[in-house]
Design a protein around this motif. Sequence first.
Motif, mmCIF file in Angstrom:
data_model
loop_
_atom_site.group_PDB
_atom_site.id
_atom_site.type_symbol
_atom_site.label_atom_id
_atom_site.label_comp_id
_atom_site.label_asym_id
_atom_site.label_seq_id
_atom_site.Cartn_x
_atom_site.Cartn_y
_atom_site.Cartn_z
ATOM 1 N N ASN A 224 -35.638 9.366 35.864
ATOM 2 C CA ASN A 224 -37.026 9.208 36.304
ATOM 3 C C ASN A 224 -37.632 10.500 36.842
ATOM 4 N N ASP A 225 -36.862 11.284 37.600
ATOM 5 C CA ASP A 225 -37.364 12.551 38.148
ATOM 6 C C ASP A 225 -37.130 13.716 37.203
ATOM 7 N N GLY A 226 -36.494 13.443 36.078
ATOM 8 C CA GLY A 226 -36.246 14.466 35.079
ATOM 9 C C GLY A 226 -34.784 14.853 34.985
ATOM 10 N N VAL A 227 -34.483 15.521 33.886
ATOM 11 C CA VAL A 227 -33.137 16.021 33.616
ATOM 12 C C VAL A 227 -33.264 17.478 33.202
ATOM 13 N N VAL A 228 -32.399 18.309 33.759
ATOM 14 C CA VAL A 228 -32.353 19.707 33.358
ATOM 15 C C VAL A 228 -30.989 19.985 32.753
ATOM 16 N N PHE A 229 -31.000 20.464 31.521
ATOM 17 C CA PHE A 229 -29.786 20.968 30.890
ATOM 18 C C PHE A 229 -29.655 22.429 31.287
ATOM 19 N N MET A 230 -28.532 22.789 31.862
ATOM 20 C CA MET A 230 -28.222 24.183 32.173
ATOM 21 C C MET A 230 -27.161 24.622 31.165
ATOM 22 N N THR A 231 -27.550 25.484 30.231
ATOM 23 C CA THR A 231 -26.662 25.880 29.144
ATOM 24 C C THR A 231 -26.185 27.319 29.336
ATOM 25 N N ASP A 232 -25.163 27.675 28.576
ATOM 26 C CA ASP A 232 -24.563 28.986 28.752
ATOM 27 C C ASP A 232 -25.243 30.088 27.939
ATOM 28 N N LEU A 233 -25.586 29.815 26.712
ATOM 29 C CA LEU A 233 -25.950 30.887 25.796
ATOM 30 C C LEU A 233 -27.195 30.539 24.972
ATOM 31 N N LEU A 234 -28.195 31.375 25.056
ATOM 32 C CA LEU A 234 -29.414 31.188 24.279
ATOM 33 C C LEU A 234 -29.077 31.155 22.790
ATOM 34 N N PHE B 28 -27.228 24.780 23.607
ATOM 35 C CA PHE B 28 -28.651 25.048 23.842
ATOM 36 C C PHE B 28 -29.513 24.380 22.774
ATOM 37 N N ARG B 29 -29.133 24.528 21.524
ATOM 38 C CA ARG B 29 -29.925 23.954 20.430
ATOM 39 C C ARG B 29 -29.946 22.425 20.495
ATOM 40 N N SER B 30 -28.787 21.824 20.771
ATOM 41 C CA SER B 30 -28.733 20.356 20.857
ATOM 42 C C SER B 30 -29.584 19.843 22.006
ATOM 43 N N ALA B 31 -29.491 20.489 23.160
ATOM 44 C CA ALA B 31 -30.302 20.085 24.316
ATOM 45 C C ALA B 31 -31.785 20.302 24.028
ATOM 46 N N SER B 32 -32.102 21.387 23.354
ATOM 47 C CA SER B 32 -33.499 21.682 23.028
ATOM 48 C C SER B 32 -34.099 20.613 22.129
ATOM 49 N N LEU B 33 -33.332 20.136 21.160
ATOM 50 C CA LEU B 33 -33.820 19.070 20.282
ATOM 51 C C LEU B 33 -34.104 17.804 21.079
ATOM 52 N N LEU B 34 -33.237 17.474 22.040
ATOM 53 C CA LEU B 34 -33.481 16.302 22.879
ATOM 54 C C LEU B 34 -34.750 16.481 23.706
ATOM 55 N N SER B 35 -34.978 17.687 24.183
ATOM 56 C CA SER B 35 -36.158 17.938 25.027
ATOM 57 C C SER B 35 -37.458 17.817 24.238
ATOM 58 N N GLN B 36 -37.387 18.018 22.938
ATOM 59 C CA GLN B 36 -38.585 17.912 22.108
ATOM 60 C C GLN B 36 -39.084 16.469 22.012
ATOM 61 N N LYS C 279 -35.747 19.218 30.427
ATOM 62 C CA LYS C 279 -35.974 20.663 30.345
ATOM 63 C C LYS C 279 -34.645 21.344 30.058
ATOM 64 N N VAL C 280 -34.706 22.524 29.460
ATOM 65 C CA VAL C 280 -33.500 23.256 29.095
ATOM 66 C C VAL C 280 -33.587 24.676 29.641
ATOM 67 N N LEU C 281 -32.558 25.061 30.381
ATOM 68 C CA LEU C 281 -32.411 26.422 30.873
ATOM 69 C C LEU C 281 -31.186 27.036 30.208
ATOM 70 N N THR C 282 -31.167 28.334 30.067
ATOM 71 C CA THR C 282 -30.012 28.995 29.473
ATOM 72 C C THR C 282 -29.665 30.238 30.284
ATOM 73 N N GLY C 283 -28.479 30.760 30.060
ATOM 74 C CA GLY C 283 -28.003 31.876 30.855
ATOM 75 C C GLY C 283 -27.528 31.422 32.227
ATOM 76 N N THR C 284 -27.098 30.198 32.318
ATOM 77 C CA THR C 284 -26.688 29.615 33.592
ATOM 78 C C THR C 284 -25.570 30.427 34.224
ATOM 79 N N ASN C 285 -25.714 30.660 35.514
ATOM 80 C CA ASN C 285 -24.644 31.304 36.266
ATOM 81 C C ASN C 285 -24.360 30.488 37.520
ATOM 82 N N LEU C 286 -23.285 30.821 38.200
ATOM 83 C CA LEU C 286 -22.856 30.060 39.370
ATOM 84 C C LEU C 286 -23.897 30.098 40.474
#
Length: 146
Positions: free
Chosen positions: A58-68, A73-81, A87-94
């Motif tokens: 309900n408040d949203g989902v953020v995919f934090m991915t490793d590599l652009l 990243f591509r699979s999460a991006s398709l879901l976000s469409q 939402k999809v973020l990439t370059g995730t770090n600790l």
Amino acid sequence: MISIIITGHGAFASGLEKALTQIIGQQPQLACIDFSESMSPAQLDQQFETALHQLPINDGVVFMTDLLGGTPFRSASLLSQHNKNIKVLTGTNLQMAAEMLLERDEYTLSTFCEQALTVAHRGITSLDEQLQAKATLRLEPEENGI
């Protein structure tokens, strides 16, 4: 509360989950999904769908991915469409994951993503840069006559 799915190649997600648990403890509404060498993109998609059905969205989902551009990243991006609450973020770090997991109640989905990028960039630095910044801070009061 924003739900978060951390994903990446190999043991990226599970490794990050272990580190996060050590630093900030177990977190609610968090799924960590590895994309192992033995998995197909279809299997990864299925794990994403399962996680999305198990997490509150309900408040949203953020995919934090490793590599652009990578498969996670591509699979999460398709879901976000197909869902404006994903939402999809990439370059995730600790740094990004730890701070944003602790602060996710304070943001809307879009401001969460903006802040996550700021936090991630702040976490990319060097010892020399940090020492120079501290030295500059110590000098400034004296230069201003304080």
